[in-house]
Design a protein around this motif. Sequence first.
Motif, PDB file in Angstrom:
ATOM      1  N   GLY A  42     -26.566  -9.958  61.492  1.00  0.00           N
ATOM      2  CA  GLY A  42     -27.300  -9.227  62.511  1.00  0.00           C
ATOM      3  C   GLY A  42     -28.001  -8.003  61.974  1.00  0.00           C
ATOM      4  O   GLY A  42     -27.763  -7.570  60.838  1.00  0.00           O
ATOM      5  N   ASP A  43     -28.874  -7.444  62.804  1.00  0.00           N
ATOM      6  CA  ASP A  43     -29.550  -6.202  62.467  1.00  0.00           C
ATOM      7  C   ASP A  43     -28.669  -5.032  62.904  1.00  0.00           C
ATOM      8  O   ASP A  43     -27.544  -5.216  63.392  1.00  0.00           O
ATOM      9  N   HIS A  44     -29.190  -3.803  62.733  1.00  0.00           N
ATOM     10  CA  HIS A  44     -28.385  -2.625  63.041  1.00  0.00           C
ATOM     11  C   HIS A  44     -27.979  -2.608  64.515  1.00  0.00           C
ATOM     12  O   HIS A  44     -26.798  -2.399  64.843  1.00  0.00           O
ATOM     13  N   ASP A  45     -28.926  -2.848  65.408  1.00  0.00           N
ATOM     14  CA  ASP A  45     -28.622  -2.798  66.832  1.00  0.00           C
ATOM     15  C   ASP A  45     -27.584  -3.844  67.216  1.00  0.00           C
ATOM     16  O   ASP A  45     -26.634  -3.554  67.942  1.00  0.00           O
ATOM     17  N   GLY A  46     -27.764  -5.074  66.722  1.00  0.00           N
ATOM     18  CA  GLY A  46     -26.840  -6.140  67.078  1.00  0.00           C
ATOM     19  C   GLY A  46     -25.439  -5.899  66.570  1.00  0.00           C
ATOM     20  O   GLY A  46     -24.452  -6.049  67.310  1.00  0.00           O
ATOM     21  N   LEU A  47     -25.303  -5.505  65.300  1.00  0.00           N
ATOM     22  CA  LEU A  47     -23.971  -5.266  64.735  1.00  0.00           C
ATOM     23  C   LEU A  47     -23.311  -4.059  65.386  1.00  0.00           C
ATOM     24  O   LEU A  47     -22.107  -4.051  65.619  1.00  0.00           O
TER      25      LEU A  47
END
Length: 221
Positions: A42-47
């Motif tokens: 995932g990207d920063h927001d997702g993780l």
Amino acid sequence: MRLRLREYRTRTGPHEHRVVQPWQPLRHTSLRAPAPIGTLMGDHDGLNRLAGMFSFAAYSRHTIVHVPLSDAVPPDEGQGQLVDLVLVHETLGLRASRWPGLRHGLRQGTPLTVRTDEARTARDAALWRARQRRADRRDELRHATHARTFFLFGNREVFAESAMSLAYAAGWGPRRKGVAGGRAALVSGLWGLEQPPGGGHPVEVLVCFKAYPPYAHFRRP
């Protein structure tokens, strides 16, 4: 962390269950179940939001946390079917085979806003890590894959440890070499997964950071 969620009340027979989902989907976060190695990417927001969902699950013993990930934007790395994620306390007694019936009842959700306590999550994660040196430890993440869903059954401390592992990946993943060009970077993992008897290759879920295209938007910290 402030989390915006969607809350459902659904029944199977005489039993009512509380289920929560993220209010907005994690579009750039995907999960492949371990067989025996899985990948959570995932990207920063997702993780970061997923870390919050694990932290919320740690202190919500009577709540089923459902994170729909099977319809995420498929990453251009990795192989295998994308699956959803369900977090359940071991004491709730939910069987994976009952989930399709519960999921079918998720029709009219209501908005819910909660806040997680990062300091408490860090303390409980530290307790879990300290216990791993004991031979009689029992607080592992029991897991199962059923109906395109990966289930994790655990307790407060092991969910807190997973939350900290995901928060670490969200924070340090963007600093890894090559991520600005779209390459995935292995940063951490979901530790404490229950292992099959008799040894063999360990069951793992690797946590990787991956920026989403177009990569021109991405700037390393």
